[in-house]
Design a protein around this motif. Structure first.
Motif, PDB file in Angstrom:
ATOM      1  N   THR A 251       0.814  -1.228   0.000  1.00 42.11           N
ATOM      2  CA  THR A 251       0.000   0.000   0.000  1.00 42.11           C
ATOM      3  C   THR A 251       0.845   1.274   0.000  1.00 42.11           C
ATOM      4  O   THR A 251       1.763   1.408   0.804  1.00 42.11           O
ATOM      5  N   VAL A 252       0.512   2.205  -0.890  1.00 44.80           N
ATOM      6  CA  VAL A 252       1.027   3.571  -0.795  1.00 44.80           C
ATOM      7  C   VAL A 252      -0.179   4.509  -0.895  1.00 44.80           C
ATOM      8  O   VAL A 252      -1.157   4.202  -1.576  1.00 44.80           O
ATOM      9  N   PHE A 253      -0.121   5.609  -0.179  1.00 52.13           N
ATOM     10  CA  PHE A 253      -1.268   6.528  -0.226  1.00 52.13           C
ATOM     11  C   PHE A 253      -0.819   7.967  -0.083  1.00 52.13           C
ATOM     12  O   PHE A 253       0.286   8.239   0.413  1.00 52.13           O
ATOM     13  N   GLU A 254      -1.672   8.849  -0.521  1.00 51.68           N
ATOM     14  CA  GLU A 254      -1.445  10.275  -0.318  1.00 51.68           C
ATOM     15  C   GLU A 254      -2.769  10.967  -0.073  1.00 51.68           C
ATOM     16  O   GLU A 254      -3.799  10.586  -0.630  1.00 51.68           O
ATOM     17  N   ILE A 255      -2.728  11.973   0.783  1.00 48.39           N
ATOM     18  CA  ILE A 255      -3.950  12.684   1.146  1.00 48.39           C
ATOM     19  C   ILE A 255      -3.799  14.137   0.711  1.00 48.39           C
ATOM     20  O   ILE A 255      -2.794  14.780   1.020  1.00 48.39           O
ATOM     21  N   ALA A 256      -4.792  14.635  -0.020  1.00 51.72           N
ATOM     22  CA  ALA A 256      -4.817  16.058  -0.368  1.00 51.72           C
ATOM     23  C   ALA A 256      -6.199  16.575   0.022  1.00 51.72           C
ATOM     24  O   ALA A 256      -7.082  15.792   0.391  1.00 51.72           O
ATOM     25  N   GLU A 257      -6.374  17.876  -0.065  1.00 56.01           N
ATOM     26  CA  GLU A 257      -7.676  18.413   0.291  1.00 56.01           C
ATOM     27  C   GLU A 257      -8.529  18.542  -0.958  1.00 56.01           C
ATOM     28  O   GLU A 257      -8.045  18.957  -2.002  1.00 56.01           O
ATOM     29  N   ASP A 258      -9.781  18.178  -0.827  1.00 58.32           N
ATOM     30  CA  ASP A 258     -10.712  18.300  -1.936  1.00 58.32           C
ATOM     31  C   ASP A 258     -11.463  19.614  -1.762  1.00 58.32           C
ATOM     32  O   ASP A 258     -12.337  19.733  -0.916  1.00 58.32           O
ATOM     33  N   THR A 259     -11.059  20.616  -2.533  1.00 57.39           N
ATOM     34  CA  THR A 259     -11.733  21.910  -2.405  1.00 57.39           C
ATOM     35  C   THR A 259     -12.622  22.121  -3.618  1.00 57.39           C
ATOM     36  O   THR A 259     -12.452  21.470  -4.643  1.00 57.39           O
ATOM     37  N   ASP A 260     -13.566  23.090  -3.499  1.00 59.02           N
ATOM     38  CA  ASP A 260     -14.538  23.315  -4.579  1.00 59.02           C
ATOM     39  C   ASP A 260     -13.857  23.630  -5.908  1.00 59.02           C
ATOM     40  O   ASP A 260     -14.243  23.168  -6.959  1.00 59.02           O
ATOM     41  N   ASP A 261     -12.801  24.489  -5.794  1.00 57.06           N
ATOM     42  CA  ASP A 261     -12.138  24.883  -7.031  1.00 57.06           C
ATOM     43  C   ASP A 261     -11.003  23.941  -7.430  1.00 57.06           C
ATOM     44  O   ASP A 261     -10.289  24.180  -8.383  1.00 57.06           O
ATOM     45  N   GLY A 262     -10.852  22.868  -6.649  1.00 61.54           N
ATOM     46  CA  GLY A 262      -9.839  21.874  -6.994  1.00 61.54           C
ATOM     47  C   GLY A 262      -8.416  22.302  -6.701  1.00 61.54           C
ATOM     48  O   GLY A 262      -7.474  21.669  -7.111  1.00 61.54           O
ATOM     49  N   THR A 263      -8.257  23.410  -5.985  1.00 55.77           N
ATOM     50  CA  THR A 263      -6.898  23.855  -5.680  1.00 55.77           C
ATOM     51  C   THR A 263      -6.734  23.985  -4.183  1.00 55.77           C
ATOM     52  O   THR A 263      -7.077  24.997  -3.606  1.00 55.77           O
ATOM     53  N   SER A 264      -6.232  22.970  -3.577  1.00 56.86           N
ATOM     54  CA  SER A 264      -6.016  23.068  -2.142  1.00 56.86           C
ATOM     55  C   SER A 264      -4.873  24.034  -1.885  1.00 56.86           C
ATOM     56  O   SER A 264      -4.831  24.699  -0.903  1.00 56.86           O
ATOM     57  N   SER A 265      -3.948  24.128  -2.766  1.00 54.04           N
ATOM     58  CA  SER A 265      -2.873  25.103  -2.723  1.00 54.04           C
ATOM     59  C   SER A 265      -2.043  24.948  -3.977  1.00 54.04           C
ATOM     60  O   SER A 265      -2.510  24.379  -4.949  1.00 54.04           O
ATOM     61  N   ASP A 266      -0.819  25.400  -3.944  1.00 58.93           N
ATOM     62  CA  ASP A 266      -0.190  25.615  -5.235  1.00 58.93           C
ATOM     63  C   ASP A 266       1.153  24.927  -5.433  1.00 58.93           C
ATOM     64  O   ASP A 266       2.035  25.475  -6.026  1.00 58.93           O
ATOM     65  N   SER A 267       1.313  23.780  -4.891  1.00 61.55           N
ATOM     66  CA  SER A 267       2.586  23.111  -5.142  1.00 61.55           C
ATOM     67  C   SER A 267       2.348  21.659  -5.502  1.00 61.55           C
ATOM     68  O   SER A 267       1.238  21.262  -5.782  1.00 61.55           O
TER      69      SER A 267
ATOM     70  N   LYS B 204      -7.771  26.839   3.316  1.00 59.94           N
ATOM     71  CA  LYS B 204      -8.789  27.841   3.645  1.00 59.94           C
ATOM     72  C   LYS B 204      -9.713  27.326   4.741  1.00 59.94           C
ATOM     73  O   LYS B 204     -10.349  28.076   5.435  1.00 59.94           O
ATOM     74  N   ASN B 205      -9.793  26.029   4.853  1.00 56.37           N
ATOM     75  CA  ASN B 205     -10.743  25.440   5.810  1.00 56.37           C
ATOM     76  C   ASN B 205     -10.129  25.136   7.175  1.00 56.37           C
ATOM     77  O   ASN B 205     -10.831  24.687   8.070  1.00 56.37           O
ATOM     78  N   TRP B 206      -8.847  25.353   7.289  1.00 54.10           N
ATOM     79  CA  TRP B 206      -8.177  25.023   8.544  1.00 54.10           C
ATOM     80  C   TRP B 206      -8.781  25.803   9.716  1.00 54.10           C
ATOM     81  O   TRP B 206      -9.001  27.000   9.627  1.00 54.10           O
ATOM     82  N   GLU B 207      -9.086  25.086  10.796  1.00 53.74           N
ATOM     83  CA  GLU B 207      -9.625  25.731  12.006  1.00 53.74           C
ATOM     84  C   GLU B 207      -8.558  25.710  13.082  1.00 53.74           C
ATOM     85  O   GLU B 207      -8.114  24.637  13.489  1.00 53.74           O
ATOM     86  N   ARG B 208      -8.230  26.896  13.523  1.00 53.08           N
ATOM     87  CA  ARG B 208      -7.169  27.034  14.538  1.00 53.08           C
ATOM     88  C   ARG B 208      -7.574  26.356  15.837  1.00 53.08           C
ATOM     89  O   ARG B 208      -8.715  26.474  16.294  1.00 53.08           O
ATOM     90  N   GLN B 209      -6.648  25.597  16.398  1.00 52.90           N
ATOM     91  CA  GLN B 209      -6.888  25.007  17.724  1.00 52.90           C
ATOM     92  C   GLN B 209      -5.797  25.552  18.636  1.00 52.90           C
ATOM     93  O   GLN B 209      -4.624  25.487  18.294  1.00 52.90           O
ATOM     94  N   ASN B 210      -6.200  26.083  19.760  1.00 51.79           N
ATOM     95  CA  ASN B 210      -5.177  26.603  20.667  1.00 51.79           C
ATOM     96  C   ASN B 210      -4.664  25.490  21.562  1.00 51.79           C
ATOM     97  O   ASN B 210      -5.426  24.615  21.959  1.00 51.79           O
ATOM     98  N   PRO B 211      -3.385  25.521  21.902  1.00 52.15           N
ATOM     99  CA  PRO B 211      -2.889  24.490  22.826  1.00 52.15           C
ATOM    100  C   PRO B 211      -3.463  24.718  24.215  1.00 52.15           C
ATOM    101  O   PRO B 211      -3.828  25.850  24.561  1.00 52.15           O
ATOM    102  N   ARG B 212      -3.506  23.638  24.996  1.00 49.71           N
ATOM    103  CA  ARG B 212      -4.068  23.752  26.340  1.00 49.71           C
ATOM    104  C   ARG B 212      -3.265  24.701  27.219  1.00 49.71           C
ATOM    105  O   ARG B 212      -3.787  25.352  28.086  1.00 49.71           O
ATOM    106  N   ILE B 213      -1.965  24.766  26.933  1.00 48.19           N
ATOM    107  CA  ILE B 213      -1.085  25.540  27.807  1.00 48.19           C
ATOM    108  C   ILE B 213      -1.340  27.041  27.696  1.00 48.19           C
ATOM    109  O   ILE B 213      -0.997  27.802  28.586  1.00 48.19           O
ATOM    110  N   ILE B 214      -1.977  27.462  26.620  1.00 51.70           N
ATOM    111  CA  ILE B 214      -2.151  28.896  26.405  1.00 51.70           C
ATOM    112  C   ILE B 214      -2.983  29.474  27.548  1.00 51.70           C
ATOM    113  O   ILE B 214      -4.010  28.927  27.922  1.00 51.70           O
ATOM    114  N   LYS B 215      -2.482  30.555  28.128  1.00 48.99           N
ATOM    115  CA  LYS B 215      -3.170  31.171  29.271  1.00 48.99           C
ATOM    116  C   LYS B 215      -3.536  32.597  28.883  1.00 48.99           C
ATOM    117  O   LYS B 215      -2.650  33.429  28.680  1.00 48.99           O
ATOM    118  N   GLN B 216      -4.821  32.863  28.772  1.00 48.40           N
ATOM    119  CA  GLN B 216      -5.230  34.238  28.502  1.00 48.40           C
ATOM    120  C   GLN B 216      -5.037  35.028  29.786  1.00 48.40           C
ATOM    121  O   GLN B 216      -5.553  34.634  30.832  1.00 48.40           O
TER     122      GLN B 216
END
Ligand code: HAM
Length: 460
Positions: free
Chosen positions: A274-290, A355-367
């Protein structure tokens, strides 16, 4: 005595292709890695950290002499003691080295490991392709079973979902094992020999050195030939066919959509089956540019770049991650026993480009909850003791030790929008008190330092 000339040094800068990670970017990276680790732990993976420096031989034997990573991209040097070492360009060979070195074969099998590592590859820097990047990797060592292949993909898919990347394209292929692959490679080479006059110079070299990599070619000139090349899946032996069929059945059962990609071979030599690769499926077909590491190719979202002889080269969306099975790696590294394994790595920096990435803050972050204001030398002397009381009461603060006036410190507190300020001036230092100011209502309490801890508990 002659005066030393004033040095005209350039301001210091990072090494090309490497960058500092600061502020919100740092928290994003930590947050992602922490969440990914948590998901991996739920699935039974344990953490491992291997050293940045490894013996060069590890990658020469493991990843393969003819690969780009080993041939062109390793940061390799000789230590003062004469050892040939490299800054690790990838994580799998070191994990397998650790498995062998620590006798993990005697642990309950399989051994499931995850890692978050900085990797170093001397590539041409561009968006999504750095000379130092961070990977979150998973490896399952000690089982040849197809369920392990599916488990790796399943875990990555869960990690990506948690990061907001729910729509992924999984490209998958099987490149066979030592039974069927030599036959396939002969078939492939014979096919390409018939088209020798029509292929690019890189492919002529690949035909001699590593025919499987012919399928990596992105040169437009070679695409028609590649499209009609024999497929590895049709040449699989019975055992490999069964294994691959099972992997696909697991993926179907897990509702993970996949695409059979006959040209996917990946850029590291240790893979089998088995070999595999994961890319993002975006509406315009361009997850990014490389383009992906594998040099295996997705048809969606192609763009173009100039390469050899100015010929247009088709490029595919960035791979977020990739991996596969590596049943012969342990032997290649000198293990007496075979250690079948499967794994993969995802590039964290690539996730942040989505574009769809959702930021997750680490637990250690202290406001910060309190802006600590101190005025005058006596207060400054005692202030570290008060800050300690706050830390022990688990109240994160922010402060500007360098500012001296009340006005400028209150203005700074307004700016960072903390709910409270503690004001500690000469008078309070003498009285052993502090003023606690509610930044919203502007009401203030005078609190004895001895009572501060109790008061803070009541504030929450
Ligand atoms: P790889 O495909 O070379 O595989 O890298 C995995 C992922 O790391 C890529 O899909 C990409 O997201 C990211 N990546 C690679 N190179 C760069 C770079 N220069 N800049 C930014 N991101 C990059 C491996 O490394 C294998 N060790 C994966 C594996 C684990 N196979 C089995 N187990």
């Amino acid at each position: 005595m002659s005066k030393k000339p004033i040095s005209k040094k350039e301001p210091p800068q990072t090494v090309k292709g490497m960058h500092d990670v600061i502020g919100s970017e740092y928290y994003a990276l930590e947050g992602f890695l922490e969440k990914a680790s948590e998901v991996a732990m739920y699935y039974g993976f344990q953490p491992i950290r291997t050293p940045v420096l490894e013996k060069e031989e590890l990658f020469r034997s493991g990843v393969g002499e003819g690969t780009d990573i080993v041939e062109k991209e390793m940061y390799a040097f000789r230590t003062k003691g004469g050892d040939h070492v490299v800054m690790r360009p990838e994580g799998t060979a070191p994990v397998m080295r650790a498995y062998i070195e620590h006798g993990m074969g005697s642990w309950p099998q399989p051994v499931m490991l995850y890692y978050k590592e900085h990797l170093f590859r001397h590539e041409t820097p561009q968006r999504g392709r750095m000379r130092e990047h961070t990977q979150f990797g998973l490896e399952i060592l000690g089982t040849p079973k197809s369920i392990a292949d599916a488990e790796i993909i399943h875990t990555f898919s869960a990690i990506l979902k948690e990061a907001g990347l729910a729509n992924i394209i999984l490209d998958i292929n099987s490149i066979g094992d030592k039974e069927c692959r030599p036959r396939y490679i002969r078939e492939l080479a014979n096919y390409y020999k018939k088209h020798i006059g029509e292929i690019c110079n890189d492919c002529k070299r690949r035909l001699k050195e590593n025919p499987l990599r012919l399928l990596d070619c992105k040169n437009e000139k070679c695409q028609p030939i590649k499209e009609n090349a024999p497929h590895s899946v049709t040449a699989l032996c019975d055992a490999c066919r069964k294994h691959f069929k099972e992997v696909l059945e697991y993926l179907e059962a897990l509702n993970i959509p996949f695409r059979l990609n006959n040209n996917l071979v990946r850029g590291l030599d240790y893979y089998t089956r088995t070999v595999f690769e994961i890319a993002e499926d975006t509406d315009d077909g361009t997850s990014s540019d490389s383009h992906p590491e594998s040099e295996g190719e997705n048809e969606k979202g192609k763009d173009k770049s100039k390469k050899e002889d100015g010929i247009e080269e088709a490029r595919a969306p960035l791979a977020l991650g990739g991996g596969g099975r590596y049943d012969y790696l342990a032997r290649a590294l000198g293990s007496r026993r075979e250690v079948p394994g499967v794994g993969g790595g995802i590039g964290t920096e690539r996730i942040f480009l989505s574009k769809n990435w959702e930021r997750q803050n680490p637990r250690i972050i202290k406001q910060p909850k309190i802006y600590f204001i101190q005025l005058g030398f006596d207060a400054k002397l005692k202030s570290l003791g008060i800050i300690e009381i706050l830390r022990k009461a688990r109240v994160p603060i922010t402060q500007s030790l360098a500012k001296d006036s009340l006005g400028s410190q209150l203005a700074a507190a307004e700016k960072v929008r903390v709910p409270y300020a503690i004001i500690f001036g000469q008078k309070e230092a003498l009285d052993d008190t502090v003023i606690v100011r509610d930044m919203n209502t502007r009401s203030q309490d005078t609190v004895r330092i001895a009572e501060l801890s109790k008061y803070l508990k009541g504030m929450r």
